[in-house]
Design a protein around this motif. Structure first.
Motif, PDB file in Angstrom:
ATOM      1  N   TRP A 590       0.832  -1.219   0.000  1.00 53.36           N
ATOM      2  CA  TRP A 590       0.000   0.000   0.000  1.00 53.36           C
ATOM      3  C   TRP A 590       0.856   1.254   0.000  1.00 53.36           C
ATOM      4  CZ3 TRP A 590      -0.259   4.004   3.459  1.00 53.36           C
ATOM      5  CH2 TRP A 590       0.357   3.810   4.710  1.00 53.36           C
ATOM      6  N   THR A 591       2.064   1.165   0.621  1.00 52.13           N
ATOM      7  CA  THR A 591       2.921   2.356   0.653  1.00 52.13           C
ATOM      8  C   THR A 591       3.467   2.663  -0.736  1.00 52.13           C
ATOM      9  OG1 THR A 591       4.869   1.046   1.212  1.00 52.13           O
ATOM     10  CG2 THR A 591       3.604   1.918   3.041  1.00 52.13           C
ATOM     11  N   ILE A 592       3.714   1.633  -1.521  1.00 47.69           N
ATOM     12  CA  ILE A 592       4.180   1.848  -2.896  1.00 47.69           C
ATOM     13  C   ILE A 592       3.111   2.612  -3.684  1.00 47.69           C
ATOM     14  CG2 ILE A 592       4.821   0.699  -5.048  1.00 47.69           C
ATOM     15  CD1 ILE A 592       5.865  -1.634  -3.327  1.00 47.69           C
ATOM     16  N   LEU A 593       1.853   2.160  -3.496  1.00 43.56           N
ATOM     17  CA  LEU A 593       0.764   2.789  -4.251  1.00 43.56           C
ATOM     18  C   LEU A 593       0.522   4.218  -3.768  1.00 43.56           C
ATOM     19  CD1 LEU A 593      -1.279  -0.452  -4.342  1.00 43.56           C
ATOM     20  CD2 LEU A 593      -0.534   0.813  -6.372  1.00 43.56           C
ATOM     21  N   ARG A 594       0.700   4.412  -2.456  1.00 39.90           N
ATOM     22  CA  ARG A 594       0.560   5.774  -1.923  1.00 39.90           C
ATOM     23  C   ARG A 594       1.651   6.671  -2.505  1.00 39.90           C
ATOM     24  NH1 ARG A 594       0.734  10.050  -0.985  1.00 39.90           N
ATOM     25  NH2 ARG A 594       0.117  11.396   0.741  1.00 39.90           N
ATOM     26  N   ALA A 595       2.880   6.143  -2.595  1.00 36.29           N
ATOM     27  CA  ALA A 595       3.982   6.936  -3.146  1.00 36.29           C
ATOM     28  C   ALA A 595       3.750   7.221  -4.622  1.00 36.29           C
ATOM     29  CB  ALA A 595       5.300   6.192  -2.950  1.00 36.29           C
ATOM     30  N   LEU A 596       3.224   6.222  -5.334  1.00 32.14           N
ATOM     31  CA  LEU A 596       2.950   6.398  -6.756  1.00 32.14           C
ATOM     32  C   LEU A 596       1.894   7.477  -6.958  1.00 32.14           C
ATOM     33  CD1 LEU A 596       3.263   5.573  -9.694  1.00 32.14           C
ATOM     34  CD2 LEU A 596       1.655   3.711  -9.283  1.00 32.14           C
ATOM     35  N   SER A 597       0.892   7.478  -6.083  1.00 32.94           N
ATOM     36  CA  SER A 597      -0.161   8.488  -6.214  1.00 32.94           C
ATOM     37  C   SER A 597       0.428   9.889  -6.015  1.00 32.94           C
ATOM     38  CB  SER A 597      -1.291   8.219  -5.228  1.00 32.94           C
ATOM     39  OG  SER A 597      -0.893   8.533  -3.902  1.00 32.94           O
ATOM     40  N   GLY A 598       1.428   9.956  -5.107  1.00 36.16           N
ATOM     41  CA  GLY A 598       2.105  11.230  -4.921  1.00 36.16           C
ATOM     42  C   GLY A 598       2.846  11.649  -6.185  1.00 36.16           C
ATOM     43  N   ALA A 599       3.535  10.680  -6.809  1.00 38.00           N
ATOM     44  CA  ALA A 599       4.281  10.982  -8.025  1.00 38.00           C
ATOM     45  C   ALA A 599       3.352  11.405  -9.149  1.00 38.00           C
ATOM     46  CB  ALA A 599       5.102   9.766  -8.450  1.00 38.00           C
ATOM     47  N   LEU A 600       2.129  10.892  -9.092  1.00 33.57           N
ATOM     48  CA  LEU A 600       1.136  11.249 -10.108  1.00 33.57           C
ATOM     49  C   LEU A 600       0.519  12.614  -9.827  1.00 33.57           C
ATOM     50  CD1 LEU A 600      -0.819   7.925 -10.626  1.00 33.57           C
ATOM     51  CD2 LEU A 600       0.102   9.330 -12.466  1.00 33.57           C
ATOM     52  N   GLY A 601       0.815  13.147  -8.647  1.00 35.39           N
ATOM     53  CA  GLY A 601       0.211  14.411  -8.272  1.00 35.39           C
ATOM     54  C   GLY A 601      -1.238  14.285  -7.849  1.00 35.39           C
ATOM     55  N   ARG A 602      -1.681  13.069  -7.526  1.00 31.96           N
ATOM     56  CA  ARG A 602      -3.049  12.857  -7.055  1.00 31.96           C
ATOM     57  C   ARG A 602      -2.977  12.004  -5.794  1.00 31.96           C
ATOM     58  NH1 ARG A 602      -7.147  12.285 -10.557  1.00 31.96           N
ATOM     59  NH2 ARG A 602      -6.873  13.121 -12.635  1.00 31.96           N
ATOM     60  N   PRO A 603      -2.437  12.550  -4.708  1.00 39.49           N
ATOM     61  CA  PRO A 603      -2.192  11.723  -3.519  1.00 39.49           C
ATOM     62  C   PRO A 603      -3.460  11.049  -2.994  1.00 39.49           C
ATOM     63  CG  PRO A 603      -1.932  14.056  -3.042  1.00 39.49           C
ATOM     64  CD  PRO A 603      -2.054  13.941  -4.520  1.00 39.49           C
ATOM     65  N   LEU A 604      -3.321   9.786  -2.677  1.00 39.72           N
ATOM     66  CA  LEU A 604      -4.432   9.046  -2.077  1.00 39.72           C
ATOM     67  C   LEU A 604      -4.672   9.596  -0.677  1.00 39.72           C
ATOM     68  CD1 LEU A 604      -3.464   5.447  -3.199  1.00 39.72           C
ATOM     69  CD2 LEU A 604      -5.519   6.672  -3.872  1.00 39.72           C
ATOM     70  N   PRO A 605      -5.914   9.602  -0.240  1.00 36.62           N
ATOM     71  CA  PRO A 605      -6.233  10.329   1.005  1.00 36.62           C
ATOM     72  C   PRO A 605      -5.932   9.532   2.274  1.00 36.62           C
ATOM     73  CG  PRO A 605      -8.223   9.454   0.037  1.00 36.62           C
ATOM     74  CD  PRO A 605      -7.107   9.064  -0.883  1.00 36.62           C
ATOM     75  N   PHE A 606      -4.811   8.867   2.318  1.00 38.15           N
ATOM     76  CA  PHE A 606      -4.426   8.215   3.578  1.00 38.15           C
ATOM     77  C   PHE A 606      -2.905   8.163   3.641  1.00 38.15           C
ATOM     78  CE2 PHE A 606      -6.198   5.145   0.502  1.00 38.15           C
ATOM     79  CZ  PHE A 606      -5.026   4.555   0.064  1.00 38.15           C
ATOM     80  N   ASP A 607      -2.390   8.324   4.867  1.00 32.67           N
ATOM     81  CA  ASP A 607      -0.945   8.323   5.038  1.00 32.67           C
ATOM     82  C   ASP A 607      -0.499   7.223   5.987  1.00 32.67           C
ATOM     83  OD1 ASP A 607      -0.429  10.481   3.371  1.00 32.67           O
ATOM     84  OD2 ASP A 607      -1.100  11.868   4.935  1.00 32.67           O
ATOM     85  N   SER A 608      -1.450   6.483   6.500  1.00 31.11           N
ATOM     86  CA  SER A 608      -1.069   5.417   7.427  1.00 31.11           C
ATOM     87  C   SER A 608      -2.008   4.242   7.196  1.00 31.11           C
ATOM     88  CB  SER A 608      -1.195   5.895   8.872  1.00 31.11           C
ATOM     89  OG  SER A 608      -2.555   6.152   9.154  1.00 31.11           O
ATOM     90  N   LEU A 609      -1.575   3.092   7.665  1.00 27.23           N
ATOM     91  CA  LEU A 609      -2.397   1.895   7.494  1.00 27.23           C
ATOM     92  C   LEU A 609      -3.746   2.032   8.202  1.00 27.23           C
ATOM     93  CD1 LEU A 609      -2.268  -0.855   6.117  1.00 27.23           C
ATOM     94  CD2 LEU A 609      -1.405  -1.798   8.252  1.00 27.23           C
ATOM     95  N   PRO A 610      -3.776   2.554   9.451  1.00 26.09           N
ATOM     96  CA  PRO A 610      -5.100   2.724  10.086  1.00 26.09           C
ATOM     97  C   PRO A 610      -6.012   3.626   9.272  1.00 26.09           C
ATOM     98  CG  PRO A 610      -3.367   2.925  11.725  1.00 26.09           C
ATOM     99  CD  PRO A 610      -2.678   2.853  10.392  1.00 26.09           C
ATOM    100  N   ALA A 611      -5.446   4.701   8.694  1.00 23.30           N
ATOM    101  CA  ALA A 611      -6.293   5.610   7.920  1.00 23.30           C
ATOM    102  C   ALA A 611      -6.823   4.907   6.676  1.00 23.30           C
ATOM    103  CB  ALA A 611      -5.484   6.839   7.519  1.00 23.30           C
ATOM    104  N   LEU A 612      -5.944   4.115   6.035  1.00 22.59           N
ATOM    105  CA  LEU A 612      -6.366   3.360   4.857  1.00 22.59           C
ATOM    106  C   LEU A 612      -7.493   2.402   5.233  1.00 22.59           C
ATOM    107  CD1 LEU A 612      -3.940   1.480   2.451  1.00 22.59           C
ATOM    108  CD2 LEU A 612      -6.171   0.617   3.003  1.00 22.59           C
ATOM    109  N   ARG A 613      -7.257   1.691   6.340  1.00 23.15           N
ATOM    110  CA  ARG A 613      -8.266   0.693   6.751  1.00 23.15           C
ATOM    111  C   ARG A 613      -9.580   1.368   7.092  1.00 23.15           C
ATOM    112  NH1 ARG A 613      -4.607  -3.558  10.259  1.00 23.15           N
ATOM    113  NH2 ARG A 613      -3.888  -4.724   8.442  1.00 23.15           N
TER     114      ARG A 613
END
Lengths: 689, 227
Positions: A590-613
């Motif tokens: 999930w951290t890879i995908l979160r980082a990728l979303s950052g690189a895409l300039g469309r950050p996913l709205p969670f920064d931690s596993l609890p927030a994702l869950r």
């Protein structure tokens, strides 16, 4: 209910309870070797002797039912002396090789000898010597250490259903053996290693690797099949050294399959430990920012409808959710989690679950298997079917290739015509289903992955409804999955959106150029040989089929290396826990995908596993019920129509090599060689899993 | 002791099938047990198979029995290896089973064993070069009154000593079958020098005596019959 007095205190226990069980209920530990609560009582180690008033001799408590008014003394001088005598006898022939014994530190005999052993031996004769046996690549033997408790014989006979092990000879010459040299042909064979109370049977791949007190123990779940067996991962430093079963009455009881136990040596081989980028036809090492930027650039450069994503069999729910959110943001509708092309969709949860539940099998009285080989697709479900068979009054029939499940199964034949006849109630076995109080049907992936899978699903529904398998108190409609990720994928809706392509269409699109970027989230069971010039991103942990074709490799974490959610074939949500860290530069998915979303300039709205869950559970509430069965609502699903008459094939050709981890495992390779593959399976082409 | 201790691997015959006659016998044994309990016939069937195979049980014979009784092979191996009367390696035509348990030993079983060994040129557990004899030591055969005992296949030869053992082996080697039982001149296990007890007819009960013709209270007349 009989009243008994144990060590001066009165207890009331259920009739038929043995003295040993009564003592355990009272919290009194009775030493024992041969007794095991899940096996038949043998009563041959004599370690559980207790004194019972008015009985002339000490009594073997494991084999003696309580009688009203029994006065039981577990700690009397007589009982202790009897146990000391038994222990001395057991140690007569037992070698004093604890320092080189793999059982050392977790050995029942060692522990109990501390309490009941004599501090020196009085036996002056030679100890007996017994030749070691060859039980195949998983179980190492050191038969001098055997104390003849016969647990291994009883396990294989009663639970695994392979009567291959026995006790030959008598008295001093007694040996535990297969008599003719042969490996133990059961997918559950290594459980005898756990059952062996001494070091006679030990795990061959784990020989001389570690001592139990050096290991860090992590409670987790298995992902190598869709059963979701509860396991304990024992690790030291950065390496998983062994996997043991953990008790879960409703899933695996206390057994696990051999693949679950021994495939972990594949976790340190063929690992993707850093990002790779294909340059001039070769994958070369790269840095994370470089790889992520390249992926982001490619994803940005094409419109959403020319991007596709497939998730693999070992993916966790969090990473699938993150990938789905990420791609939905880009307008991608081509998502699919059904690598094998199974004709299941996420509309109705009851349509893709093992609704009866594994423990519920014990309430069934008739079972029809369609294109399912539970012995290889889910060995512990097969063990549960066998357990139900042993209780009597249970008929099992199968439509599919002939295969030995370890208990009597009525082979009705093969082909879709039989299923059609069953739907119409014309087949002779329809009467059995009709007469059963709790009938069940199990659809395997071998049936559902066919091109007419939707009609087979519909036929399954018609049978379930026609034979009153779906009632408020009973649901006999079951889909047997074999991929740990599949149910979560369906729950999350990792499926083609409106106008989206399924796996076969995506691959076709790659060939025709309609799909330019293919994102593989641990997807290795598809044929990627001929997919044109599509740009393939592979995120996963093993250098298997997916990585071999990839243009960018993003190294992820295996199931032992991340905190993750998995849903088993019953729809039970379970949490896996991180035992070790991913190797090298690899990261949790999930951290890879979160980082990728950052690189895409469309950050996913969670920064931690609890927030994702939290977000994932809000969107898919069913994933919030940890370790619970949420009964699924019945509904309309499947297609109506005649099933094609073609034969069914089982999806697994080789039980020991079904996924990237087991394919990388040398132990599983040895098993594959020793036990061979099933001859009658689907040819390995196309989208075969 | 006659055990199934491991030894060199045995050349196993490829196959085994009961003769038509033995199949009938086997069926008769199986018919003694209720349906579903046919495994109870494993002992008599193994015995039939052993007799048919020349005194030992090849693996193929055990497999044939397992198939006939629909039981797992390992369960047959367990039974066959438990009972020392089943031989799991080939034996000579005459299986000499010398009892060396205490009563036989006290009465001179050492001489019997020594006679067998010297006469046949083999030790205990061996088979003679001509393949006729296999000598084994066994525990009590239950014939202690006529100790020492040598069991040859199914027959007991009793009251042996060195010389009579050698004579017995000579006769067997010559193809003769001496009558089983004691080699001395006595009946069964009765004393050699005639009866020492029960030499008189017992006095009949008083009432019966009163009914008999002749005087009551008459002394029972001597009745001893020959040796």
């Amino acid at each position: 209910m009989p009243k008994v007095t144990i060590d001066g205190q009165e207890y009331e226990v259920a009739a038929g309870t043995t003295i040993l069980q009564a003592c355990q209920q009272a919290g009194i530990e009775i030493p024992h070797f041969c007794y095991h609560e899940r096996l038949m009582i043998a009563g041959n180690c004599r370690m559980c002797l207790v004194e019972v008033e008015k009985s002339p001799k000490p009594v073997a408590s494991c084999a003696m039912p309580v009688a009203d008014g029994n006065v039981i003394l577990t700690q009397s001088e007589k009982a202790k002396k009897a146990r000391n005598g038994v222990m001395e006898m057991l140690l007569l022939n037992h070698p004093l090789d604890c320092p080189i014994c793999d059982q050392g530190g977790e050995c029942d005999l060692q522990d109990q000898a501390m309490a009941y052993g004599f501090d020196r031996g009085r036996f002056e004769e030679n100890k007996r010597a017994v030749s070691d046996k060859d039980f195949g690549p998983l179980v190492a033997t050191s038969m001098n250490r055997c104390i003849h408790c016969t647990r291994c014989i009883r396990f294989l006979t009663e639970i695994a259903g392979v009567e291959e092990l026995g006790a030959t000879g008598r008295g001093e010459a007694m040996e535990i053996t297969t008599y003719v040299e042969r490996a133990l042909g059961s997918e559950l064979s290594a459980n005898i290693v756990d059952l062996c109370p001494v070091g006679a049977l030990t795990a061959k791949p784990y020989a001389f690797v570690a001592r139990p007190w050096e290991l860090r123990k992590t409670e987790s779940v298995d992902v190598l099949d869709a059963v979701g067996s509860n396991i304990r991962i024992d690790s030291r430093g950065a390496q998983v050294l062994r996997v043991l079963p953990r008790l879960h009455e409703d899933i695996n009881e206390e057994w696990i399959a051999d693949k679950t136990r021994f495939a972990h040596d594949g976790l340190v081989r063929r690992r993707l430990d850093r990002p790779y980028i294909r340059r001039a036809g070769r994958l070369v090492e790269a840095e994370w920012p470089e790889a992520l930027d390249l992926v982001a650039a490619r994803l940005r450069s094409v419109p959403g409808e020319r991007i596709a994503a497939i998730s693999g069999d070992l993916c966790d729910a969090e990473s699938m959710y993150a990938l789905k959110e990420l791609l939905h943001g880009l307008g991608v509708a081509n998502l699919d989690c059904r690598q094998d092309g199974a004709k299941l969709d996420g509309g109705n949860r009851a349509s893709y679950l093992f609704n009866t539940t594994i423990a519920g099998i014990e309430r069934a009285d008739a079972c029809l298997l369609v294109g399912a080989n539970p012995r290889w697709e889910a060995p512990l479900i097969n063990a549960r079917l066998r357990k139900r068979h042993l209780q009597g009054g249970f008929r099992v029939a199968t439509i599919g290739p002939t295969f030995d499940l370890g208990f009597p199964v009525e082979m009705l034949g093969n082909g879709g015509a039989l299923l059609n006849a069953m739907v119409r109630g014309e087949h002779s076995w329809a009467k059995v289903l009709l007469g059963a109080k709790a009938p069940m049907i199990v659809l395997g992936q071998g049936a559902l992955a066919r091109s007419d899978g939707a009609r087979i699903l519909g036929a399954g529904r018609a049978i379930a409804e026609g034979f009153s398998m779906v009632r408020p108190d009973w649901n006999g409609f079951n889909v047997l999955h074999r991929a740990a990720a599949r149910v979560a994928g369906l729950d999350l809706g990792f499926l083609p959106g409106p106008g989206g392509k399924a796996v076969a269409a995506m691959l076709e699109g790659c060939r025709s150029g309609a799909v330019e970027v293919l994102y593989l989230l641990g997807a290795d069971e598809i044929d990627l040989k001929d997919i044109g010039s599509a740009f393939v991103i592979y995120q996963g942990h093993h250098g298997d089929r997916g990585a071999a074709r990839a243009d960018v490799v993003l190294p992820g974490a295996a199931y032992t290396e991340k905190d993750a959610t998995y849903v088993n074939t019953e729809g039970r949500v379970q949490l896996a826990r991180r035992a070790v860290f991913p190797p090298g530069e690899a990261r949790e998915d999930w951290t890879i995908l979160r980082a990728l979303s950052g690189a895409l300039g469309r950050p996913l709205p969670f920064d931690s596993l609890p927030a994702l869950r939290e977000r994932m559970r809000a969107a898919h509430p069913v994933l919030a019920h940890i370790d619970q069965i949420v009964p699924a609502e019945w509904g309309n699903f499947g297609a109506i129509g005649t099933v094609g008459s073609a034969s069914f094939h089982y999806p697994i050709g080789d039980f020991y090599r079904t996924d990237p981890i087991s394919r990388a495992s040398p132990t599983m390779a040895q098993c594959s060689e020793a036990f061979g593959a099933l001859p009658d399976t689907q040819p390995r082409t196309g989208t075969h899993g | 002791m006659n055990t199934h201790a491991e030894g060199a691997p045995v050349a196993q015959p490829e196959s085994f099938a009961f003769t038509a006659e033995n199949i009938e016998r086997a069926k008769a044994h199986i018919a003694k047990y209720p349906k579903g309990r046919q495994q109870s016939a494993v002992l008599p069937l193994l015995d039939l198979a052993q007799r048919q195979s020349g005194g030992w049980l090849p693996l193929a014979a055990m497999h044939a029995v397992a198939d006939m009784l629909e039981m797992p092979r390992i369960r047959v191996y367990e039974v066959a290896s438990f009972y020392t009367m089943f031989n799991l390696r080939p034996v000579g035509r005459y299986l000499l089973q010398a009892c060396t348990t205490t009563p036989c030993w006290l009465r001179g079983s050492d001489a019997v064993v020594a006679a067998c060994e010297s006469k046949l040129g083999i030790g205990v557990g061996g088979t003679s070069a001509d393949g006729l004899f296999t000598l084994v030591e066994v525990e009590c055969l239950g014939g202690c009154v006529n100790a020492p005992i040598l069991q040859v296949n199914d027959d007991f030869y009793e009251d042996l000593d060195g010389a009579s053992t050698e004579a017995l082996i000579d006769a067997l080697r010559a193809g003769k079958t001496p009558p089983p039982g004691t080699v001395l001149a006595r009946q069964g296990s009765a004393p050699i020098k005639g009866k020492t007890t029960l030499t008189l007819m017992p006095e009949p009960p008083a009432m019966q005596a009163a009914l008999l013709p002749g005087a009551a209270g008459e002394t029972a007349k001597e009745t001893g019959d020959a040796g």
